[in-house]
Design an enzyme around this catalytic site. Structure first.
Site, PDB file in Angstrom:
ATOM      1  CG  ASN A 104     -17.419  27.440 -36.834  1.00  0.00           C
ATOM      2  OD1 ASN A 104     -18.555  27.720 -37.210  1.00  0.00           O
ATOM      3  ND2 ASN A 104     -17.144  27.113 -35.580  1.00  0.00           N
ATOM      4  CE1 TYR A 162     -24.692  27.609 -31.956  1.00  0.00           C
ATOM      5  CE2 TYR A 162     -25.824  28.844 -33.656  1.00  0.00           C
ATOM      6  CZ  TYR A 162     -24.883  27.905 -33.275  1.00  0.00           C
ATOM      7  OH  TYR A 162     -24.140  27.244 -34.226  1.00  0.00           O
ATOM      8  CE  LYS A 192     -22.134  26.815 -37.028  1.00  0.00           C
ATOM      9  NZ  LYS A 192     -21.040  27.300 -36.135  1.00  0.00           N
ATOM     10  CG  HIS A 230     -24.333  23.065 -34.562  1.00  0.00           C
ATOM     11  ND1 HIS A 230     -23.911  23.422 -33.306  1.00  0.00           N
ATOM     12  CD2 HIS A 230     -25.357  22.192 -34.371  1.00  0.00           C
ATOM     13  CE1 HIS A 230     -24.658  22.798 -32.394  1.00  0.00           C
ATOM     14  NE2 HIS A 230     -25.542  22.055 -33.020  1.00  0.00           N
ATOM     15  CD  GLU A 245     -27.956  21.164 -30.644  1.00  0.00           C
ATOM     16  OE1 GLU A 245     -27.445  20.352 -31.453  1.00  0.00           O
ATOM     17  OE2 GLU A 245     -27.278  21.960 -29.974  1.00  0.00           O
TER      18      GLU A 245
HETATM   19  P1  RTP Z   1     -21.219  24.650 -32.740  1.00  0.00           P
HETATM   20  O1  RTP Z   1     -22.206  24.780 -31.589  1.00  0.00           O
HETATM   21  O2  RTP Z   1     -21.472  25.610 -33.867  1.00  0.00           O
HETATM   22  O3  RTP Z   1     -21.017  23.236 -33.195  1.00  0.00           O
HETATM   23  O4  RTP Z   1     -19.824  25.076 -32.160  1.00  0.00           O
HETATM   24  P2  RTP Z   1     -19.098  24.589 -30.876  1.00  0.00           P
HETATM   25  O5  RTP Z   1     -19.990  23.762 -30.005  1.00  0.00           O
HETATM   26  O6  RTP Z   1     -17.846  23.940 -31.354  1.00  0.00           O
HETATM   27  O7  RTP Z   1     -18.782  25.961 -30.175  1.00  0.00           O
HETATM   28  P3  RTP Z   1     -19.668  26.887 -29.221  1.00  0.00           P
HETATM   29  O8  RTP Z   1     -18.783  27.352 -28.125  1.00  0.00           O
HETATM   30  O9  RTP Z   1     -20.969  26.224 -28.889  1.00  0.00           O
HETATM   31  O10 RTP Z   1     -19.938  28.125 -30.162  1.00  0.00           O
HETATM   32  C1  RTP Z   1     -20.956  28.095 -31.125  1.00  0.00           C
HETATM   33  C2  RTP Z   1     -20.525  28.843 -32.335  1.00  0.00           C
HETATM   34  O11 RTP Z   1     -20.333  30.215 -31.995  1.00  0.00           O
HETATM   35  C3  RTP Z   1     -19.336  30.764 -32.826  1.00  0.00           C
HETATM   36  N1  RTP Z   1     -18.306  31.347 -31.976  1.00  0.00           N
HETATM   37  N2  RTP Z   1     -17.766  32.500 -32.224  1.00  0.00           N
HETATM   38  N3  RTP Z   1     -16.214  34.861 -32.063  1.00  0.00           N
HETATM   39  C4  RTP Z   1     -16.034  33.914 -31.151  1.00  0.00           C
HETATM   40  O12 RTP Z   1     -15.218  33.998 -30.257  1.00  0.00           O
HETATM   41  C5  RTP Z   1     -16.866  32.725 -31.247  1.00  0.00           C
HETATM   42  N4  RTP Z   1     -16.853  31.714 -30.405  1.00  0.00           N
HETATM   43  C6  RTP Z   1     -17.778  30.833 -30.870  1.00  0.00           C
HETATM   44  C7  RTP Z   1     -18.774  29.645 -33.678  1.00  0.00           C
HETATM   45  O13 RTP Z   1     -19.434  29.690 -34.952  1.00  0.00           O
HETATM   46  C8  RTP Z   1     -19.174  28.416 -32.905  1.00  0.00           C
HETATM   47  O14 RTP Z   1     -19.257  27.294 -33.757  1.00  0.00           O
END
Ligand code: RTP
Length: 148
Positions: A112, A49, A9, A115, A126
């Site tokens: 974070n 997303y 990112k 991804h 993707e």
């Molecule tokens: P990613 O898709 O980025 O690998 O992350 P992930 O599957 O571990 O998590 P996901 O639930 O798909 O969330 C995607 C990205 O959204 C941001 N996020 N922000 N502020 C918040 O509560 C929150 N929750 C998620 C994070 O950057 C997360 O990686």
């Protein structure tokens, strides 16, 4: 062989973590099958997303992803989707174990660093979105020493 989509990112790119992150996947034994530094449009980030479009953090997440260039990659190897997620660590860096990328380099969930696809099906979608021409076709000479 299984493939996954990994994206560094904008914070990871601008903090100079690209080499470190690529190194972790290389040293594990996975093969790099696609790589580009790219700035994406808002509509593209929203498409990536789209499953999170109802979430309260969606707008901020899209702003974050379009705030600078990202490094988009295809990595290949046995169980690379699940293992890639383990290398990356839990979504919230407060929960990410030391030794994982987020555990070592991130503090906040909204910054974070990286991804990784969460399933083989997500990886397929993707990779098709980010690499419409498909992966680069080459075989790593390391394969005989990684797989039995
Ligand atoms: P990613 O898709 O980025 O690998 O992350 P992930 O599957 O571990 O998590 P996901 O639930 O798909 O969330 C995607 C990205 O959204 C941001 N996020 N922000 N502020 C918040 O509560 C929150 N929750 C998620 C994070 O950057 C997360 O990686």
């Amino acid at each position: 062989m299984e493939q996954t989509f990994i994206m560094i990112k904008p914070d990871g790119v601008q903090r100079g973590l690209v080499g470190e992150i690529i190194s972790r996947f290389e040293k594990k034994g996975f093969s790099l099958k696609g790589l580009k530094l790219i700035s994406v449009e808002r509509s593209f980030a929203e498409k990536h997303y789209e499953d999170l479009s109802a979430k309260p953090f969606f707008h901020g997440l899209v702003e974050y992803i379009i705030s600078g260039p990202v490094v988009a990659m295809i990595w290949e190897g046995k169980n690379v989707v699940v293992t890639g997620r383990k290398i990356i660590g839990a979504t919230n860096p407060s929960d990410s174990a030391p030794g994982t990328i987020r555990g070592d380099y991130a503090v906040e969930i909204g910054r974070n660093v990286i991804h990784g696809s969460d399933s083989v099906e997500s990886a397929r979608k993707e990779i098709a979105l980010w690499f419409p021409d498909g992966p680069v076709n080459w075989q790593s000479s390391l394969h005989p020493w990684i797989y039995e």
